[in-house]
Design a protein around this motif. Structure first.
Motif, PDB file in Angstrom:
ATOM      1  N   LEU A  78       0.832  -1.204   0.000  1.00 44.68           N
ATOM      2  CA  LEU A  78       0.000   0.000   0.000  1.00 44.68           C
ATOM      3  C   LEU A  78       0.868   1.255   0.000  1.00 44.68           C
ATOM      4  CD1 LEU A  78      -2.660  -1.036   2.671  1.00 44.68           C
ATOM      5  CD2 LEU A  78      -2.980  -0.908   0.191  1.00 44.68           C
ATOM      6  N   PRO A  79       0.354   2.338  -0.566  1.00 46.67           N
ATOM      7  CA  PRO A  79       1.072   3.616  -0.461  1.00 46.67           C
ATOM      8  C   PRO A  79       1.043   4.090   0.985  1.00 46.67           C
ATOM      9  CG  PRO A  79      -1.118   3.959  -1.372  1.00 46.67           C
ATOM     10  CD  PRO A  79      -0.925   2.465  -1.276  1.00 46.67           C
ATOM     11  N   LEU A  80       2.098   4.725   1.441  1.00 45.88           N
ATOM     12  CA  LEU A  80       2.130   5.189   2.824  1.00 45.88           C
ATOM     13  C   LEU A  80       2.720   6.574   2.910  1.00 45.88           C
ATOM     14  CD1 LEU A  80       5.077   3.577   4.739  1.00 45.88           C
ATOM     15  CD2 LEU A  80       4.588   2.894   2.418  1.00 45.88           C
ATOM     16  N   VAL A  81       2.466   7.212   4.036  1.00 41.36           N
ATOM     17  CA  VAL A  81       2.925   8.579   4.246  1.00 41.36           C
ATOM     18  C   VAL A  81       4.317   8.581   4.866  1.00 41.36           C
ATOM     19  CG1 VAL A  81       0.574   9.419   4.576  1.00 41.36           C
ATOM     20  CG2 VAL A  81       1.919   8.709   6.566  1.00 41.36           C
ATOM     21  N   ALA A  82       4.971   9.721   4.767  1.00 39.29           N
ATOM     22  CA  ALA A  82       6.218   9.970   5.489  1.00 39.29           C
ATOM     23  C   ALA A  82       5.888  10.834   6.696  1.00 39.29           C
ATOM     24  CB  ALA A  82       7.233  10.671   4.584  1.00 39.29           C
ATOM     25  N   LEU A  83       6.485  10.520   7.840  1.00 42.64           N
ATOM     26  CA  LEU A  83       6.197  11.253   9.073  1.00 42.64           C
ATOM     27  C   LEU A  83       7.260  12.306   9.327  1.00 42.64           C
ATOM     28  CD1 LEU A  83       5.107   8.296  11.397  1.00 42.64           C
ATOM     29  CD2 LEU A  83       3.715   9.673   9.836  1.00 42.64           C
ATOM     30  N   GLY A  84       6.818  13.498   9.708  1.00 43.01           N
ATOM     31  CA  GLY A  84       7.729  14.587  10.033  1.00 43.01           C
ATOM     32  C   GLY A  84       8.012  14.641  11.514  1.00 43.01           C
ATOM     33  N   ASN A  85       8.527  15.780  11.972  1.00 47.33           N
ATOM     34  CA  ASN A  85       8.857  15.989  13.377  1.00 47.33           C
ATOM     35  C   ASN A  85       8.080  17.195  13.886  1.00 47.33           C
ATOM     36  OD1 ASN A  85       9.931  16.334  15.909  1.00 47.33           O
ATOM     37  ND2 ASN A  85      12.064  16.420  15.254  1.00 47.33           N
ATOM     38  N   SER A  86       7.026  16.932  14.642  1.00 45.40           N
ATOM     39  CA  SER A  86       6.164  18.025  15.106  1.00 45.40           C
ATOM     40  C   SER A  86       6.816  18.865  16.198  1.00 45.40           C
ATOM     41  CB  SER A  86       4.831  17.457  15.608  1.00 45.40           C
ATOM     42  OG  SER A  86       5.024  16.440  16.573  1.00 45.40           O
ATOM     43  N   ASP A  87       7.885  18.377  16.809  1.00 44.14           N
ATOM     44  CA  ASP A  87       8.550  19.160  17.858  1.00 44.14           C
ATOM     45  C   ASP A  87       9.259  20.381  17.301  1.00 44.14           C
ATOM     46  OD1 ASP A  87       7.681  17.421  19.798  1.00 44.14           O
ATOM     47  OD2 ASP A  87       9.560  16.282  19.893  1.00 44.14           O
ATOM     48  N   LYS A  88       9.542  20.387  16.011  1.00 42.15           N
ATOM     49  CA  LYS A  88      10.297  21.484  15.408  1.00 42.15           C
ATOM     50  C   LYS A  88       9.408  22.481  14.674  1.00 42.15           C
ATOM     51  CE  LYS A  88      14.604  18.866  14.864  1.00 42.15           C
ATOM     52  NZ  LYS A  88      15.676  18.440  13.920  1.00 42.15           N
ATOM     53  N   LEU A  89       8.107  22.323  14.784  1.00 45.90           N
ATOM     54  CA  LEU A  89       7.197  23.224  14.077  1.00 45.90           C
ATOM     55  C   LEU A  89       7.239  24.631  14.655  1.00 45.90           C
ATOM     56  CD1 LEU A  89       4.012  21.036  13.567  1.00 45.90           C
ATOM     57  CD2 LEU A  89       5.682  21.703  11.845  1.00 45.90           C
ATOM     58  N   GLN A  90       7.066  25.618  13.770  1.00 49.27           N
ATOM     59  CA  GLN A  90       6.995  27.002  14.189  1.00 49.27           C
ATOM     60  C   GLN A  90       5.785  27.668  13.551  1.00 49.27           C
ATOM     61  OE1 GLN A  90      10.655  29.301  13.947  1.00 49.27           O
ATOM     62  NE2 GLN A  90      11.872  27.429  13.848  1.00 49.27           N
ATOM     63  N   PRO A  91       5.124  28.579  14.276  1.00 46.43           N
ATOM     64  CA  PRO A  91       3.998  29.299  13.688  1.00 46.43           C
ATOM     65  C   PRO A  91       4.422  30.014  12.411  1.00 46.43           C
ATOM     66  CG  PRO A  91       4.062  29.641  16.061  1.00 46.43           C
ATOM     67  CD  PRO A  91       5.334  28.928  15.698  1.00 46.43           C
ATOM     68  N   GLY A  92       3.564  29.952  11.410  1.00 43.73           N
ATOM     69  CA  GLY A  92       3.852  30.577  10.135  1.00 43.73           C
ATOM     70  C   GLY A  92       4.244  29.603   9.049  1.00 43.73           C
ATOM     71  N   GLU A  93       4.580  28.361   9.436  1.00 45.64           N
ATOM     72  CA  GLU A  93       4.922  27.360   8.436  1.00 45.64           C
ATOM     73  C   GLU A  93       3.670  26.946   7.664  1.00 45.64           C
ATOM     74  OE1 GLU A  93       7.338  24.014   9.534  1.00 45.64           O
ATOM     75  OE2 GLU A  93       8.219  25.092  11.236  1.00 45.64           O
ATOM     76  N   TRP A  94       3.896  26.461   6.442  1.00 46.88           N
ATOM     77  CA  TRP A  94       2.789  25.996   5.618  1.00 46.88           C
ATOM     78  C   TRP A  94       2.128  24.760   6.233  1.00 46.88           C
ATOM     79  CZ3 TRP A  94       0.357  28.193   1.644  1.00 46.88           C
ATOM     80  CH2 TRP A  94       0.991  29.262   0.992  1.00 46.88           C
ATOM     81  N   ALA A  95       0.827  24.644   6.010  1.00 44.16           N
ATOM     82  CA  ALA A  95       0.068  23.479   6.457  1.00 44.16           C
ATOM     83  C   ALA A  95      -0.909  23.081   5.354  1.00 44.16           C
ATOM     84  CB  ALA A  95      -0.695  23.783   7.739  1.00 44.16           C
TER      85      ALA A  95
ATOM     86  N   THR B  49      -6.969  21.358   1.371  1.00 43.73           N
ATOM     87  CA  THR B  49      -6.995  22.765   1.769  1.00 43.73           C
ATOM     88  C   THR B  49      -5.620  23.153   2.280  1.00 43.73           C
ATOM     89  OG1 THR B  49      -7.799  22.172   3.984  1.00 43.73           O
ATOM     90  CG2 THR B  49      -9.441  22.792   2.346  1.00 43.73           C
ATOM     91  N   THR B  50      -5.320  24.436   2.224  1.00 42.77           N
ATOM     92  CA  THR B  50      -4.014  24.905   2.684  1.00 42.77           C
ATOM     93  C   THR B  50      -4.168  26.059   3.661  1.00 42.77           C
ATOM     94  OG1 THR B  50      -3.759  26.500   0.878  1.00 42.77           O
ATOM     95  CG2 THR B  50      -2.913  24.269   0.510  1.00 42.77           C
ATOM     96  N   GLY B  51      -3.128  26.297   4.437  1.00 40.04           N
ATOM     97  CA  GLY B  51      -3.068  27.397   5.381  1.00 40.04           C
ATOM     98  C   GLY B  51      -1.694  27.419   6.008  1.00 40.04           C
ATOM     99  N   ILE B  52      -1.640  27.824   7.244  1.00 37.49           N
ATOM    100  CA  ILE B  52      -0.379  27.861   7.983  1.00 37.49           C
ATOM    101  C   ILE B  52      -0.559  27.239   9.359  1.00 37.49           C
ATOM    102  CG2 ILE B  52       0.460  29.935   6.811  1.00 37.49           C
ATOM    103  CD1 ILE B  52      -0.369  31.495   9.382  1.00 37.49           C
ATOM    104  N   ILE B  53       0.559  26.993  10.016  1.00 37.09           N
ATOM    105  CA  ILE B  53       0.540  26.649  11.441  1.00 37.09           C
ATOM    106  C   ILE B  53       0.316  27.946  12.196  1.00 37.09           C
ATOM    107  CG2 ILE B  53       1.841  25.706  13.365  1.00 37.09           C
ATOM    108  CD1 ILE B  53       1.067  23.638  11.260  1.00 37.09           C
ATOM    109  N   SER B  54      -0.819  28.054  12.863  1.00 37.97           N
ATOM    110  CA  SER B  54      -1.153  29.296  13.568  1.00 37.97           C
ATOM    111  C   SER B  54      -0.495  29.378  14.935  1.00 37.97           C
ATOM    112  CB  SER B  54      -2.667  29.414  13.724  1.00 37.97           C
ATOM    113  OG  SER B  54      -3.311  29.354  12.470  1.00 37.97           O
ATOM    114  N   ALA B  55      -0.338  28.234  15.594  1.00 30.76           N
ATOM    115  CA  ALA B  55       0.273  28.198  16.925  1.00 30.76           C
ATOM    116  C   ALA B  55       0.614  26.753  17.260  1.00 30.76           C
ATOM    117  CB  ALA B  55      -0.657  28.781  17.987  1.00 30.76           C
ATOM    118  N   THR B  56       1.508  26.570  18.198  1.00 31.02           N
ATOM    119  CA  THR B  56       1.843  25.237  18.695  1.00 31.02           C
ATOM    120  C   THR B  56       1.678  25.216  20.206  1.00 31.02           C
ATOM    121  OG1 THR B  56       4.196  25.794  18.935  1.00 31.02           O
ATOM    122  CG2 THR B  56       3.505  24.841  16.822  1.00 31.02           C
ATOM    123  N   GLY B  57       1.588  24.013  20.763  1.00 33.93           N
ATOM    124  CA  GLY B  57       1.527  23.878  22.217  1.00 33.93           C
ATOM    125  C   GLY B  57       0.250  24.378  22.851  1.00 33.93           C
ATOM    126  N   ARG B  58      -0.860  24.343  22.116  1.00 33.90           N
ATOM    127  CA  ARG B  58      -2.135  24.726  22.723  1.00 33.90           C
ATOM    128  C   ARG B  58      -2.569  23.625  23.687  1.00 33.90           C
ATOM    129  NH1 ARG B  58      -2.292  30.050  21.952  1.00 33.90           N
ATOM    130  NH2 ARG B  58      -2.933  30.697  19.841  1.00 33.90           N
TER     131      ARG B  58
END
Length: 424
Positions: free
Chosen positions: A198-215, A229-238
């Protein structure tokens, strides 16, 4: 109002599952939640097809023609030098690994005993309802494939209580799914289908995310399969308290990428096409306020679910609130609070659950925690984070103040009880 968190208590007024707006009337200020927000779970609540709204019986239509069209959550402009086709490339790369999950369960309804009264039967006769009837509840969500042999990550509420789970791939193939395990505290579940290559996804590292990055979000909102749909990371650690979900143990990622009921369990991706989070909830009536579970959290939980079918969460068994000078004044001026506080900073223990690890270690209501595991703590969420990262049965050192005195206490976190009655 101050943030209040329960470590080890399972609130009966869970905003995510039972009530959208939790009101706290006639209670001391230190007993008020910081946010009483109405959340919409984005997947199957097993009560509505396509998702359910917490605390409401509002039906979400799966017919796109009935939806009002409005210009909201538009993608921000591309930054200079960005490949204008990067979203297309991400979708082509990841899209085949995003699935639709349809779940259903049969619910048996029993009429009240009052209907067995001969008086009712005399007047209603053949119009009397049947003693027992069955109804089928259905729901739809999303998921993404994490192994070529058919392991799929999704939200626990997408498959909660399901009798049957059907997984449909983008290429149209459908498979019967088996729930390997689910964890309600983090809302993570793993589903397995019998398939290979099956096709599978690649996993990133959410600990390094910063507000303003693409989502980038991919999922099946409101029956509209394979929506991007697209947007940005608005905030982390909520914190779960901040978004009105005190019964969860997640530090959420906030995004303005448009997500709706049915997106739940689907991936939130970065510009490289790596999964950085799992979409799970929005705030009712708001625009651009979506929340997702960090992939590092989802991966940690899913590994335990795959290995053992369950997750052990460390807990102490305390109810706590971040202490401020204003809160100290409010508590000391309230004769009904039952507490007296001498400190201005730290985390105040409001309540200790009987027979909990905290109670056995000698922690008392009124204690002010200043350090936990060697880390300074200033709010309830920071205590919760340290506890969650500890080990069940391990030693956790607390530095606290009690009646103006410094105390060092060792506590052994226990496994979070599976039944709410065990921690009340």
């Amino acid at each position: 109002m101050q943030n209040q968190s329960r470590d080890g208590e399972h609130p009966s007024n869970s905003i995510l599952s039972n009530t959208a707006d939790t009101k706290y009337h006639n209670r001391a200020p230190w007993k008020k939640a910081a946010a009483s927000l109405s959340l919409v779970l984005l997947g199957s609540g097993m009560t509505l097809a396509g998702g359910y709204m917490a605390g409401h019986s509002q039906q979400m239509s799966e017919n796109a023609s009935n939806l009002a069209v409005s210009r909201v959550n538009a993608a921000p402009p591309l930054a200079a030098g960005t490949d204008p086709n990067f979203v297309i490339q991400v979708v082509q790369k990841v899209g085949p690994a995003v699935v639709r999950i349809d779940s259903s369960r049969t619910v048996k309804t029993q009429i009240p005993d009052e209907f067995n009264d001969p008086l009712f039967q005399r007047f209603f006769g053949s119009q009397m309802p049947e003693q027992q009837s069955n109804r089928v509840e259905r729901g739809t969500g999303s998921g993404f494939i994490i192994s070529a042999d058919g392991r799929i990550l999704t939200n626990a509420h997408v498959v909660d209580g399901a009798d049957t789970v059907t997984v449909t791939l983008k290429d149209g193939r459908s498979f019967k799914g088996k729930v390997l395990g689910k964890d309600d505290l983090t809302d993570v579940a793993v589903v397995k289908i019998q398939a290979d290559n099956l096709p599978l996804v690649a996993l990133g590292n959410s600990d390094k995310l910063q507000p303003g990055e693409w989502a980038i979000a991919i999922g099946n909102p409101l029956g509209l399969d394979n929506t991007v749909t697209t947007g940005i990371i608005s905030a982390t650690g909520r914190s779960s308290n901040q978004i009105g979900a005190p019964d969860k143990r997640v530090e959420y990622i906030q995004t303005d990428a448009a997500i709706n009921p049915g997106n739940s369990g689907g991936p939130l991706l970065n510009y490289r096409g790596e999964v950085i989070a799992m979409n799970t909830a929005i705030i009712q009536g708001a625009q651009g306020l979506g929340f997702a579970i960090p992939i590092n959290t989802a991966q940690r939980i899913s590994s335990q679910l795959i290995a053992t079918g369950k997750v052990e969460h460390p807990y102490l068994g305390i109810q706590m609130v971040g202490l401020t000078p204003q809160l100290k004044q409010n508590i000391n001026s309230d004769p009904n609070s039952g507490l007296s506080v001498n400190e201005d900073k730290g985390v105040l223990v409001v309540k200790v659950v009987p027979n909990s690890p905290a109670a056995k270690a000698g922690i008392r209501a009124g204690d002010v925690i200043q350090k936990l595991g060697g880390q300074a703590v200033t709010d309830a969420s920071s205590v919760q984070k340290v506890v969650e990262n500890s080990q069940v049965g391990g030693d956790l050192r607390l530095e606290l103040r009690r009646n103006g005195q410094n105390l060092n206490i060792a506590v052994q976190p226990g496994a979070f009880p599976t039944q709410p009655t065990q921690v009340q």
